[in-house]
Write a protein that holds these residues in place. Structure first.
Motif, PDB file in Angstrom:
ATOM      1  N   UNK A 260       0.811  -1.212   0.000  1.00 45.33           N
ATOM      2  CA  UNK A 260       0.000   0.000   0.000  1.00 45.33           C
ATOM      3  C   UNK A 260       0.845   1.263   0.000  1.00 45.33           C
ATOM      4  N   UNK A 261       2.082   1.144   0.476  1.00 47.98           N
ATOM      5  CA  UNK A 261       2.974   2.300   0.437  1.00 47.98           C
ATOM      6  C   UNK A 261       3.484   2.540  -0.976  1.00 47.98           C
ATOM      7  N   UNK A 262       3.692   1.458  -1.715  1.00 48.97           N
ATOM      8  CA  UNK A 262       4.234   1.585  -3.070  1.00 48.97           C
ATOM      9  C   UNK A 262       3.128   1.790  -4.102  1.00 48.97           C
ATOM     10  N   UNK A 263       2.029   1.042  -3.954  1.00 45.41           N
ATOM     11  CA  UNK A 263       0.949   1.086  -4.937  1.00 45.41           C
ATOM     12  C   UNK A 263      -0.383   0.979  -4.195  1.00 45.41           C
ATOM     13  N   UNK A 264      -0.919   2.110  -3.712  1.00 48.21           N
ATOM     14  CA  UNK A 264      -2.135   2.078  -2.874  1.00 48.21           C
ATOM     15  C   UNK A 264      -3.342   1.445  -3.547  1.00 48.21           C
ATOM     16  N   UNK A 265      -3.391   1.442  -4.885  1.00 47.72           N
ATOM     17  CA  UNK A 265      -4.585   0.945  -5.581  1.00 47.72           C
ATOM     18  C   UNK A 265      -4.532  -0.544  -5.899  1.00 47.72           C
ATOM     19  N   UNK A 266      -3.544  -1.264  -5.362  1.00 42.17           N
ATOM     20  CA  UNK A 266      -3.360  -2.670  -5.754  1.00 42.17           C
ATOM     21  C   UNK A 266      -4.484  -3.589  -5.275  1.00 42.17           C
ATOM     22  N   UNK A 267      -5.094  -3.288  -4.118  1.00 40.16           N
ATOM     23  CA  UNK A 267      -6.176  -4.106  -3.518  1.00 40.16           C
ATOM     24  C   UNK A 267      -5.707  -5.494  -3.100  1.00 40.16           C
ATOM     25  N   UNK A 268      -4.406  -5.732  -3.071  1.00 44.09           N
ATOM     26  CA  UNK A 268      -3.913  -7.027  -2.608  1.00 44.09           C
ATOM     27  C   UNK A 268      -4.191  -7.228  -1.123  1.00 44.09           C
ATOM     28  N   UNK A 269      -4.195  -6.132  -0.360  1.00 43.85           N
ATOM     29  CA  UNK A 269      -4.519  -6.246   1.063  1.00 43.85           C
ATOM     30  C   UNK A 269      -5.955  -6.720   1.254  1.00 43.85           C
ATOM     31  N   UNK A 270      -6.856  -6.316   0.369  1.00 42.49           N
ATOM     32  CA  UNK A 270      -8.249  -6.760   0.436  1.00 42.49           C
ATOM     33  C   UNK A 270      -8.361  -8.255   0.133  1.00 42.49           C
TER      34      UNK A 270
END
Length: 530
Positions: A260-270
């Motif tokens: 999320x620090x590098x690419x906030x829109x990745x949604x991998x955390x979701x």
């Protein structure tokens, strides 16, 4: 050689070497300590015996009174018998023996030369050889009641016995070391077996080869790949992903960073939180549109990370555009070939019946209609992919028994953006397909498509003579998966609305019960200047 050595023997060899080396060093250190301890113990024992003898009244009286000197030998013999020392020698201040294990040496001077220090009043210890074997000797002075030195006592311990004691202790150490080595070997075998099971029976060189091959494969894949661990920290990024990141303005190697620090829109955390895959979705990275798949990684039912594959949507759209154009041309050629064969059959029949006047009229009409149909599309629509696509739809409509007309009120020039053509194909394809399907059961099967370009706005008008759309259905026609035609349907108009929104356009629907439906699409469209 070690590189190709199998894991089990390698671990056993290394563990055995470590255990053997550790036991060897331990054995040496303990042996030195034990030897020193035994020597000190024997020395202390001899010293205690010498002190006891030196304080005995029989010894002191024998040294002071000549008539009682013989009692010293008897006393010393009794003490010697009850201890394991080699000798007990009592001497006067001249070094003359008053007792000795060999009575023949009584009255003779003490031998060895190491008695001088004790005759000077100091206790001492030395190793020397006298009339007996080489021994460890302890000397203690003898004093009278007035603390005047009147002689000395020497107690000797055989070095052979000392060595026997050391060897006996060392033997026990060797047995312990051997048991330790055997235990180490058994432990090494068990550890090697456990590690081998953990590594699925693979050898180290096989694991290294697999890792190299997997890394080469990951780096060779054209799609970008990014993987995170369960803490959402980036653990893998391939070359294609780095190239896409650089294209989007993201710099540096992100491995080790929070996603999320590098690419906030990745949604991998979701995906990590829900464990639900997200497939074929669009992702915006600083204005760069990508087509993305996100999948959780599970081991033994536990989510240990997530992986995302993505590709520049411009490339996907270009490929889809090319494939759509080729397919459209192929469909058009197939339909035209089928239609041409039917018309040849008609011409052949007229020739056999010698109806030459009707034959001439039929041929003229066919040529004029075909020229008019193809001419309208290819002349007024300059993009070959879009014109080929529409020709394919014309052929598809004829096969379906539907009258499809294409009208262009103005020329439609090439556009600057290939994305626009791709979205147009999506819009036109879904509108025409839905319209053809809507009129299949109508008495009048007609679909009209009108294209016009005015002031950089492209208007698409699709009218059909179907039964219309009910109010309840009309409210949900653009919802994903909503359909009245059965399962696995309801995506066409959803994709149409998505494409219209992406191009910044609008869609208006007019429908009348049993009279038909009209779709009007207005989208910004800038053509190339010629």
């Amino acid at each position: 050689m070690l590189k190709k050595l199998k894991l089990r023997p390698l671990i056993i060899l290394l563990v055995c070497l470590v255990v053997a080396l550790s036991l060897l060093i331990t054995d040496i250190l303990i042996s030195q300590h034990v030897t020193k301890t035994i020597k000190e113990d024997k020395e202390e024992k001899a010293k205690m015996i010498a002190r006891i003898v030196a304080k005995d009244d029989i010894v002191r009286q024998g040294l002071m009174v000549e008539e009682q000197a013989l009692d010293i030998q008897s006393y010393a013999a009794d003490v010697l018998e009850t201890t394991d020392v080699l000798f007990i020698v009592v001497m006067d201040m001249e070094g003359i023996r008053k007792s000795h294990p060999n009575e023949e040496n009584i009255g003779r001077p003490f031998e060895g030369g190491d008695e001088l220090e004790v005759l000077a009043g100091k206790e001492s210890t030395s190793i020397s050889q006298g009339t007996l074997v080489t021994s460890l000797r302890t000397f203690t002075p003898v004093y009278d009641d007035q603390e005047n030195q009147i002689g000395a006592v020497a107690v000797g311990i055989s070095l052979d016995r000392l060595e026997e004691s050391v060897l006996a202790s060392h033997g026990k150490l060797l047995i312990g070391s051997l048991l330790g080595l055997i235990t180490g070997i058994i432990g090494a075998i068990l550890i090697a077996a456990y590690i081998k099971r953990t590594l699925y029976g693979l050898e180290p060189f096989a694991i290294a080869k697999i890792l190299q091959e997997r890394d080469t494969m990951l780096q060779s894949v054209h799609e970008g790949i990014i993987a995170v661990d369960k803490e959402a920290r980036i653990v893998l990024v391939n070359k294609s992903a780095l190239a896409i990141f650089q294209k989007a303005g993201l710099k540096g190697n992100p491995v080790g960073m929070k996603v999320n620090e590098y690419m906030p829109s990745s949604r991998l955390d979701n995906v990590l939180a829900t464990g639900t895959p997200e497939l074929d979705e669009e992702l915006e990275i600083n204005g760069l549109s990508c087509l993305v798949n996100r999948v959780p990684l599970q081991v033994d039912g536990q989510i240990v990370g997530a992986i995302s594959t993505f590709r520049d949507k411009t490339e996907v759209d270009l490929l889809a555009e090319q494939l759509t154009g080729v397919k459209s041309y192929a469909e058009a050629l197939r339909a035209q070939s089928h239609e041409f064969m039917n018309k040849l059959q008609v011409i052949l029949g007229m020739v056999r019946l010698k109806n030459y006047d009707e034959l001439v009229g039929f041929i003229n009409e066919t040529v004029q209609n075909r020229h008019k149909e193809i001419g309208v599309v290819t002349t007024n629509i300059e993009n070959p992919v879009l014109s080929g696509f529409i020709l394919g739809k014309l052929s598809y409509a004829r096969e379906s028994g539907v009258e499809l007309t294409i009208q262009t009120e103005t020329k439609i020039p090439e556009t600057f953006s290939s994305d626009t053509i791709h979205e147009l194909i999506t819009i036109l394809g879904n509108l025409i397909d839905n319209a053809i399907e809507a009129v299949k059961n109508s008495d009048r099967k007609k679909v009209d498509v009108t294209l016009s370009l005015k002031e950089d706005t492209l208007t698409i008008l699709v009218e059909d003579t179907g039964s219309g759309i009910g109010d309840m259905v009309l409210k949900n026609i653009f919802s994903k998966g909503y359909s009245t035609k059965g399962p696995n349907r309801g995506y066409g108009l959803f994709l149409l609305k998505k494409s219209v929104d992406k191009l910044g356009g609008t869609v208006v629907v007019d429908t009348f019960q049993n009279k038909g439906t009209t779709f009007q699409i207005d989208i910004p469209y800038r053509g190339e200047q010629r």
